[in-house]
Design an enzyme around this catalytic site. Structure first.
Site, PDB file in Angstrom:
ATOM      1  N   CYS A 168       1.464  -0.936  -0.094  1.00  5.01           N
ATOM      2  CA  CYS A 168      -0.028  -0.438   0.199  1.00  5.01           C
ATOM      3  C   CYS A 168       0.593   1.566   0.396  1.00  5.01           C
ATOM      4  CB  CYS A 168      -0.921  -0.020   0.959  1.00  5.01           C
ATOM      5  SG  CYS A 168      -1.943   0.991   1.251  1.00  5.01           S
ATOM      6  N   CYS A 171      -0.700   4.379   1.658  1.00  4.54           N
ATOM      7  CA  CYS A 171      -0.327   4.385   3.630  1.00  4.54           C
ATOM      8  C   CYS A 171       0.842   4.632   3.648  1.00  4.54           C
ATOM      9  CB  CYS A 171      -1.003   2.944   3.461  1.00  4.54           C
ATOM     10  SG  CYS A 171      -1.931   1.848   2.823  1.00  4.54           S
ATOM     11  N   ASP A 172       2.295   3.963   3.339  1.00  6.68           N
ATOM     12  CA  ASP A 172       3.501   3.792   3.867  1.00  6.68           C
ATOM     13  C   ASP A 172       4.571   4.513   3.065  1.00  6.68           C
ATOM     14  OD1 ASP A 172       2.458   2.152   4.951  1.00  6.68           O
ATOM     15  OD2 ASP A 172       2.804  -0.180   4.206  1.00  6.68           O
TER      16      ASP A 172
END
Ligand code: NAP
Length: 348
Positions: A168, A171-172
């Site tokens: 992801c 997300c990261d």
């Protein structure tokens, strides 16, 4: 006593179904998922995939940009103090999910923080077996368990999860460990291109590694990647190994040519997998008809019916095509209406 309606799942589909069902006075019981290490690693924690994203720009009603400005414009002064806290950057995925959860709870949805590990749909009332809690019965069930990102299954990939390996980017990708470093994205579909384009904002360089010589992504997305000076597409290669060490995590990748097998190494601080999704249907254990890709099959056109009467499905668990928060919410609404009508007709 059997529950009237149980909703399994807590993404946009599950909460929207819960909002509609609660307003219809069905007092739905929502299994939002368990907070376990296994679920964290698999990407199946409560609140779904949206809770793994940052800003959500395309959910109607939540414009990107200065949310405070928009809200001040749209909402009468007397009502502003009642609004949820808001900032200058639109709504985030986790915020949107918390708001949906609250909206469902406000109308009387009851929420259990547990997984449904097993089901018995062979007779009515249906039987549901939670991971931690006691088995229960339900007259009607909405399956809204979504889908999760795929991994390749390499031991080195597993070893470096959360230390440079991720599925992801949104997300990261903004984490300090990835800033101004070369990064690798694996895949050739729209997700891979989207992730590579997103990461190119932070990375010094992005290698988009694809196993063929042609992207699967739509033309407009593919052109975006091809024209981005920071993205280099590495054609006809597969990830053979993630390189790194205990201390610093990922330091590079070994790639293998998909034709002649020759390998090459590239330095990279992160590896992002974008090779598709798997629906969370294994707990159904073959009791609902699935598609060849293991998504729940909707059996009636424009309805959320499944192969078992009284079981409805909503969101990504039954949709590998649109996969949007708003379409999941839409089918969640449909499932609640389908369930309500089915129950109102005595369950047939
Ligand atoms: P996808 O279209 O199924 O693409 C998966 C990609 O991963 C393919 O290029 C595939 O290669 C590759 N792949 C699969 N298994 C692999 C393996 N074991 N090793 C190496 N490569 C592997 O999945 P997606 O990109 O997640 O997209 C899913 C759906 O969501 C699509 O309908 C897509 O259009 C949509 N979507 C749309 C947007 C957007 O429009 N903004 C963004 C994201 C997703 P092959 O090509 O060789 O099969």
């Amino acid at each position: 006593m059997s529950e009237r309606l149980v909703i399994i799942g807590s993404g946009p589909a599950g909460w929207t179904a819960a909002i509609y069902a609660a307003r219809a006075e069905l007092r739905p019981l929502v299994f939002e998922g368990a907070i376990t290490e296994e679920n964290r690693i698999a990407g199946t924690l409560p609140l779904g995939q949206l809770s793994l994203t940052t800003e959500v720009e395309n959910f109607p009603g939540w414009p990107a940009g200065d949310l405070e400005h928009y809200l001040n414009h749209a909402i009468a002064p007397a009502r502003r103090g009642l609004m949820a806290p808001h900032g200058h950057e639109g709504v985030s995925g986790p915020e949107l999910m918390e708001l949906m959860r609250q909206q469902a709870a406000n109308f009387g949805a009851r929420i259990v923080t547990d997984d449904i590990a097993k089901v018995d749909f062979s007779r009515r009332p249906f039987k549901l077996f939670p991971l931690a809690g006691e088995p229960l019965e339900a007259d009607c069930v909405i399956v809204a368990t979504g889908a999760r990102a795929n991994y390749l299954g390499l031991p080195s990939e597993e070893a470096f999860k959360n230390r440079g390996v991720s599925a992801c980017a949104v997300c990261d990708g903004a984490l300090p460990r990835f800033r101004n470093k070369p990064l690798v994205v694996i895949g050739g579909g729209d997700s891979a291109v989207e992730e590579a384009t997103y990461l190119s904002k932070f990375a010094s360089r992005v290698y988009l590694v694809h196993r063929r010589d042609e992207l699967r992504a739509s033309k407009i997305m593919a052109d975006r990647a091809k024209n981005d000076p920071k993205i280099e597409i590495v054609w006809n290669h597969a990830l053979a190994e993630v390189l790194g060490d205990e201390k610093q995590g990922v330091s590079g990748v070994r790639l293998a040519h998909t034709g002649h097998g020759e390998t090459q190494e590239r330095a990279a601080a992160g590896v992002f997998l974008a090779i598709g999704h798997t629906p969370n249907t294994s707990f159904l254990n073959g009791q609902l008809e699935l598609t060849s890709k293991k998504y729940v099959r909707w059996t009636v056109p424009f309805r959320t019916n499944t192969s078992v009467e009284g079981v409805f499905a909503a969101g990504d668990v039954a949709d590998d095509y649109y996969r949007q928060a708003v379409t999941a919410a839409g089918t969640g609404c449909m499932a609640a209406l389908d369930a309500e009508r089915w129950l109102a007709h005595g369950g047939h």
